[in-house]
Design a protein around this motif. Structure first.
Motif, PDB file in Angstrom:
ATOM      1  N   GLU A 186      48.035  44.907  33.607  1.00  0.00           N
ATOM      2  CA  GLU A 186      49.057  45.861  33.370  1.00  0.00           C
ATOM      3  C   GLU A 186      50.077  45.878  34.620  1.00  0.00           C
ATOM      4  O   GLU A 186      51.172  46.604  34.150  1.00  0.00           O
ATOM      5  N   ILE A 187      49.614  45.667  35.899  1.00  0.00           N
ATOM      6  CA  ILE A 187      50.565  46.143  36.720  1.00  0.00           C
ATOM      7  C   ILE A 187      50.983  44.880  37.501  1.00  0.00           C
ATOM      8  O   ILE A 187      51.408  44.715  38.832  1.00  0.00           O
ATOM      9  N   GLY A 239      55.108  44.277  35.018  1.00  0.00           N
ATOM     10  CA  GLY A 239      54.458  45.581  35.822  1.00  0.00           C
ATOM     11  C   GLY A 239      54.588  45.409  37.226  1.00  0.00           C
ATOM     12  O   GLY A 239      54.790  44.540  37.724  1.00  0.00           O
ATOM     13  N   PHE A 245      54.355  49.964  33.863  1.00  0.00           N
ATOM     14  CA  PHE A 245      53.432  48.987  33.303  1.00  0.00           C
ATOM     15  C   PHE A 245      54.101  47.684  32.787  1.00  0.00           C
ATOM     16  O   PHE A 245      55.257  47.884  32.127  1.00  0.00           O
ATOM     17  N   MET A 276      44.373  52.751  34.033  1.00  0.00           N
ATOM     18  CA  MET A 276      44.858  51.427  33.279  1.00  0.00           C
ATOM     19  C   MET A 276      43.925  51.201  32.005  1.00  0.00           C
ATOM     20  O   MET A 276      42.846  52.041  31.816  1.00  0.00           O
ATOM     21  N   ALA A 315      46.206  54.167  29.688  1.00  0.00           N
ATOM     22  CA  ALA A 315      46.807  53.894  31.038  1.00  0.00           C
ATOM     23  C   ALA A 315      47.796  54.981  31.122  1.00  0.00           C
ATOM     24  O   ALA A 315      48.636  55.492  30.171  1.00  0.00           O
TER      25      ALA A 315
END
Length: 557
Positions: free
Chosen positions: A226-227, A250, A258, A503, A507
């Motif tokens: 996600e990052i 992300g 995100f 997350m 999230a």
């Protein structure tokens, strides 16, 4: 004459996007990269700087191109955090370097780990940190020693190429790739292909900013897709074959976002070319005018995933990507690999926790010895500043555990040892405002004494500045270093508090309560107080992040 009620649209300011014809540099960093590719500095280090010494280094190389080979000047000792943003770079620079060794996929052999240990003790004053990007960082490195260090690393298949700089940084991968019983796909071949085909290539050595990648088939998503700037997350495709879901954009720092799903299914054999397409879009369309807006997350925020996918397919790949499913997320599973667990081949892996990633060359050598003595040739770093020894026979797991824990490397750590991370901090980092590593280690000790039976997994991430190298916005308790005023009116080290970051299925970025800060001295008291309130007020099965999101401000202070 009254002013016109119709206003002409203001012309959009150029953002330095190459694909739109903006090739002239708009800031000093871009000018420096245009003047000379960062990859070219390697030969100058070997032929000139290592022989003539620190004072011979061109400032444009020292504070720019050196990063293309993992080198940053470290912070000169004795400079307090109040001067971080005030002094000129040359006033902050020490004559020594941090050296970052890239470990793609977190994959190390015993010989490689032992080589890093030997370099640490011979050239780095026995320093070593495991980062949350699966790298190892050394300190106190002299420019005179860099060529010898490179020779030793390259002899065992390691490198510092593009470990830093406006380049494709280390590729994150699950430490259990190829051995986990429940993995979706082994991403090791795809990581190796991206590395072999693209890392160190002049095609991607001048990006607008850094570019972070993860490729993983881990069922608990330990590399945090996600990052990352680009992430390939393992999924089972429509026809039942394994592949990847693609995420772009992300990143955390001072403007966290995100990553966005493009909704595609990427077959394993397509990963390298799709990665190159995404990276090329960033190179050609990424914003280059302002450094703080030069990450790919700002481009995809403006374009949206639909347009990004269209440009990727039409301009860079030349074919349409099939639609695909999302990865399966489980909110109740920890994203690390600590403890003793069975592998798919019947052997076991042993994951263990140093204190906030801080180790040493001596300790790394002991880990290599322990692994080898118990029949393993494979050690892995994790994205949570931890390590894992693979391929241990069941009959030897207790012996490995005992040997590691004798070195204060906990296989059965407390909640606080397991889930506290810290960035480099003011000890070595020129951007930092406060101390982090020692603070994190002492916080662990205090919380283990005060809350010895704390039952819930709660992450505590400590950062020395706003840049979020330690992922403060997605921690249960994120601590951003800054100077604060204590009860006596003195300016002291402290932290702004972020609460309830997460997350996965839930999230979210951590909540900031207005004015909520703590001094470094009061930090253990503050964390203890908030954790006790959580235990008192939580509903059955409720994790800390969801409680923090609904709690009254007064209960979070």
């Amino acid at each position: 004459m009254p002013p016109s009620t119709t206003s002409r649209p203001r012309p959009r300011r150029g953002e330095g996007q190459w694909a739109l014809g903006y090739r002239e540099p708009l800031n000093k960093n871009e000018e420096n990269k245009k003047n000379d590719d960062g990859l070219n500095v390697r030969q100058r280090i070997i032929d000139v700087y290592s022989k003539a010494g620190f004072d011979s280094i061109d400032p444009a190389d020292l504070r720019g191109r050196f990063r293309w080979f993992g080198l940053y000047t470290q912070r000169a000792p004795g400079i307090d955090g109040g001067k971080t943003a005030v002094l000129e770079p040359e006033e902050l620079d020490d004559r020594y370097f941090m050296l970052r060794i890239r470990i793609d996929g977190g994959q190390l052999t015993v010989a490689q780990l032992r080589t890093i240990a030997e370099i640490s003790t011979a050239y780095g004053r026995d320093t070593a940190d495991i980062t949350d990007r699966q790298n190892v960082q050394l300190h106190w490195v002299r420019i005179e020693d860099v060529p010898a260090i490179w020779e030793k690393l390259e002899a065992v298949g390691l490198s510092t190429t593009e470990a830093c700089g406006d380049t494709p940084r280390v590729i994150l991968g699950c430490p259990l790739a190829g051995i986990a019983e429940d993995e979706v796909i082994d991403a090791s071949p795809q990581i190796r292909q991206i590395y072999d085909e693209h890392i160190g290539s002049p095609l991607f050595s001048n990006l607008p900013r850094k570019f972070k990648t993860s490729v993983s088939g881990c069922s608990v998503h330990c590399v945090n897709h996600e990052i990352n700037d680009v992430a390939f997350a393992g999924v089972t495709g429509p026809d039942g074959t394994p592949g990847y879901d693609l995420y772009v954009g992300g990143g955390l720092s001072t403007n966290p976002m995100f990553a966005r799903r493009l909704g595609t299914f990427i077959a394993p054999e397509r990963v390298s070319e799709v990665w190159a397409g995404v990276c090329a879009i960033f190179r050609d369309y990424g914003y280059r005018r302002l450094r703080h807006r030069a990450r790919i997350k700002f481009l995809i925020k403006d374009w949206g995933p639909e347009r990004f996918r269209e440009v990727l397919e039409q301009e860079y790949l030349g074919y349409r990507l099939p639609d695909g499913p999302e990865p399966v997320l489980d909110p109740g599973v920890r994203r690390d690999h600590i403890g003793v667990h069975r592998q798919r081949d019947g052997r076991y892996y042993v994951g263990f926790a140093p204190r906030v990633g801080r180790v040493s060359g001596t300790k790394l050598a002991r880990i290599a010895d322990i692994a080898e003595a118990h029949g393993s040739d494979r050690i892995r770093t994790t994205a949570d500043q931890k390590l894992v020894v693979l391929d241990v026979e069941e009959s030897r797991t207790e012996a490995v555990t005992a040997a590691l824990e004798a070195e204060d490397l906990q296989v059965r750590p407390s909640v606080f040892r397991r889930q506290t991370m810290a960035c480099t901090g003011i000890e070595f980092c020129k951007l930092a405002i406060v101390e982090t590593k020692a603070r994190g280690a002492s916080l662990i000790d205090e919380l283990e004494k005060r809350l010895p039976d704390f039952p819930e997994p709660v992450s505590i991430n400590i950062n020395g500045c706003p840049n979020s190298c330690a992922r403060i916005q997605v921690a249960d308790i994120g601590l951003k270093g800054q100077l604060v005023t204590d009860a006596d009116g003195r300016q002291v080290e402290g932290y702004q508090v972020h609460l309830g970051g997460a997350m996965g299925l839930n999230a979210s970025f951590g909540r900031k309560v207005r004015g909520l800060k703590t001094t470094a001295e009061e930090l253990p008291d503050y964390v203890e107080r908030v954790l006790r309130r959580f235990l008192e007020q939580r509903e059955e099965g409720e994790p800390f992040a969801l409680w923090a999101a609904r709690a009254d401000d007064a209960d979070l202070t």
